[in-house]
Design a protein around this motif. Structure first.
Motif, short mmCIF file in Angstrom:
data_model
loop_
_atom_site.label_atom_id
_atom_site.label_comp_id
_atom_site.label_asym_id
_atom_site.label_seq_id
_atom_site.Cartn_x
_atom_site.Cartn_y
_atom_site.Cartn_z
N ASP A 113 0.13 5.46 0.68
CA ASP A 113 -0.76 6.58 1.00
C ASP A 113 -0.05 7.85 0.59
O ASP A 113 1.11 8.07 0.95
CB ASP A 113 -1.06 6.65 2.50
CG ASP A 113 -1.94 5.52 2.97
OD1 ASP A 113 -2.89 5.18 2.24
OD2 ASP A 113 -1.68 4.98 4.06
N GLU A 152 0.83 -1.20 0.00
CA GLU A 152 0.00 0.00 0.00
C GLU A 152 0.87 1.25 0.00
O GLU A 152 1.95 1.27 0.58
CB GLU A 152 -0.88 -0.02 1.26
CG GLU A 152 -1.84 1.13 1.39
CD GLU A 152 -2.75 0.96 2.60
OE1 GLU A 152 -3.44 -0.08 2.68
OE2 GLU A 152 -2.73 1.85 3.46
N THR A 155 -0.66 12.12 0.29
CA THR A 155 -1.49 13.29 0.55
C THR A 155 -0.75 14.51 0.02
O THR A 155 0.38 14.78 0.42
CB THR A 155 -1.76 13.46 2.06
OG1 THR A 155 -2.38 12.27 2.54
CG2 THR A 155 -2.66 14.65 2.32
N THR A 207 -4.86 6.54 -1.85
CA THR A 207 -4.26 5.31 -1.34
C THR A 207 -4.28 4.29 -2.46
O THR A 207 -5.33 4.02 -3.05
CB THR A 207 -5.06 4.77 -0.14
OG1 THR A 207 -5.06 5.75 0.89
CG2 THR A 207 -4.44 3.49 0.38
N SER A 239 -6.01 13.37 -1.43
CA SER A 239 -5.35 12.24 -0.80
C SER A 239 -5.70 10.99 -1.62
O SER A 239 -6.81 10.86 -2.12
CB SER A 239 -5.83 12.08 0.64
OG SER A 239 -5.24 10.95 1.22
#
Length: 143
Positions: free
Chosen positions: A22, A20, A24, A32, A30
């Motif tokens: 993430d 994964e 931002t 993911t 944002s």
């Protein structure tokens, strides 16, 4: 954030076998990305890759080459600054202790130097790309 940047994140996810990412950019954006999401895209691309490999047989050309690896985890830079020319390019002759690139780790710029005399055959990482300890970054044909 544009589509090219999202593609780059997906490539990093795949290249480093991450589960994964993430990201931002601001309070307004944002994203993911998860490894499981990338699998169908790879499955769709597989027939194209198989067709291409059938047309051009792959030959292991690393035999006899010196593989330069990253000495630490960081970010690969091909030049001393964004305005500077790259230290090396494919086809350049290098000597022992020639600076090949920089790997930045924790705001410290670490020069990676050649351990052999030879010709640069391939640069395996793009400028600004994260690299891992021991990752192959440059191939040199010793002279």
């Amino acid at each position: 954030m544009n589509f090219e940047n999202i593609e780059k994140l997906a490539e990093i996810l795949d290249k480093y076998n991450l589960s994964e990412i993430d990201y931002t950019e601001s309070d307004a954006f944002s994203i993911t990305l998860k490894g499981a999401v990338a699998a169908p895209v790879q499955a769709m691309a597989a027939p194209v890759a198989q067709a291409a490999s059938a047309a051009a047989p792959v030959v292991n050309s690393d035999e006899g080459l010196h593989i330069v690896t990253s000495e630490l985890v960081g970010t690969f830079y091909a030049s001393a600054s964004p305005d500077s020319a790259a230290y090396i390019k494919v086809g350049d002759e290098v000597t022992v202790d020639s600076t090949l690139c920089i790997v930045e780790a924790m705001k410290v710029m670490n020069e990676i130097k050649s351990e052999v005399n030879g010709t640069v055959v391939e640069i395996l990482v793009d400028n600004g790309t994260p690299v891992e300890y021991g990752q192959a970054i440059i191939k040199i044909k010793p002279s």
